[in-house]
Scaffold this motif. Structure first.
Motif, short mmCIF file in Angstrom:
data_model
loop_
_atom_site.label_atom_id
_atom_site.label_comp_id
_atom_site.label_asym_id
_atom_site.label_seq_id
_atom_site.Cartn_x
_atom_site.Cartn_y
_atom_site.Cartn_z
N VAL A 1 0.85 -1.20 0.00
CA VAL A 1 0.00 0.00 0.00
C VAL A 1 0.88 1.26 0.00
O VAL A 1 0.63 2.20 -0.77
N LEU A 2 1.92 1.26 0.82
CA LEU A 2 2.85 2.40 0.85
C LEU A 2 3.54 2.56 -0.50
O LEU A 2 3.69 3.70 -1.00
N ALA A 3 3.93 1.47 -1.12
CA ALA A 3 4.59 1.52 -2.41
C ALA A 3 3.64 2.06 -3.49
O ALA A 3 4.07 2.81 -4.37
N LEU A 4 2.38 1.72 -3.37
CA LEU A 4 1.38 2.19 -4.32
C LEU A 4 1.28 3.71 -4.28
O LEU A 4 1.20 4.38 -5.31
N PHE A 5 1.30 4.26 -3.07
CA PHE A 5 1.14 5.70 -2.92
C PHE A 5 2.45 6.49 -2.99
O PHE A 5 2.45 7.65 -3.39
N PHE A 6 3.56 5.87 -2.57
CA PHE A 6 4.82 6.61 -2.46
C PHE A 6 5.97 6.04 -3.29
O PHE A 6 7.04 6.64 -3.33
#
Length: 157
Positions: free
Chosen positions: A151-156
């Motif tokens: 999820v973090l990789a998706l956004f950042f």
């Protein structure tokens, strides 16, 4: 015989104790996770399917490695047994973006889930014994950390 001598004389203990990282006098799980990072760097160069295959083999082998080490020591889930942390961290880092910051994020996420032990990790940690139990709680912690990482990789990322 000292624990260190035992660890360095036996291939089973050497693997279970993360090549000696589990002998750290405090926070052996964190030191074990740190010791998994150089192996992750090498694994991250592989195609994702091969990375997954290595992690699967390491997890399955870990059931025997951790269980056998615990049996030989006479202590279920000795705090120095950190092969499970290696595998849990590698699960966290599946398809993670490259870079030191992502390794740090993965380290922190995995350590949070491994220490906090949210449901069902705390149940597995308490009720499932032997090598399977030693491995399973860290596999689940790694899966939780993996989901947050993605999820973090998706956004950042």
């Amino acid at each position: 015989m000292s624990l260190a001598k035992t660890v360095f004389k036996s291939p089973v203990h050497l693997l279970a104790f993360g090549f000696g990282s589990g002998l750290a006098p405090f926070a052996p799980g964190s030191f074990g996770t740190l010791a998994a990072i150089p192996f992750y760097w090498i694994l991250s160069l592989l195609p994702v399917w091969f990375y997954l295959a290595v992690v699967l083999v390491a997890a399955i082998a870990g059931i025997w490695i951790c269980g056998e080490s615990a049996k030989r020591l006479g202590i279920h889930d000795h705090s120095g047994i950190v092969w499970d942390e290696f595998v849990g961290f590698w699960i966290t880092m599946i398809a993670a973006p490259s870079g030191l910051i992502w390794i740090l994020v993965g380290f922190v996420l995995f350590r949070i889930f491994d220490i906090w032990k949210p449901w069902p990790i705390y149940i597995v940690d308490d009720k499932v014994h032997g090598g399977f139990g030693i491995m399973l709680d860290d596999v689940i912690a790694g899966a939780y950390a993996f989901m947050i990482m993605q999820v973090l990789a998706l956004f950042f990322g």
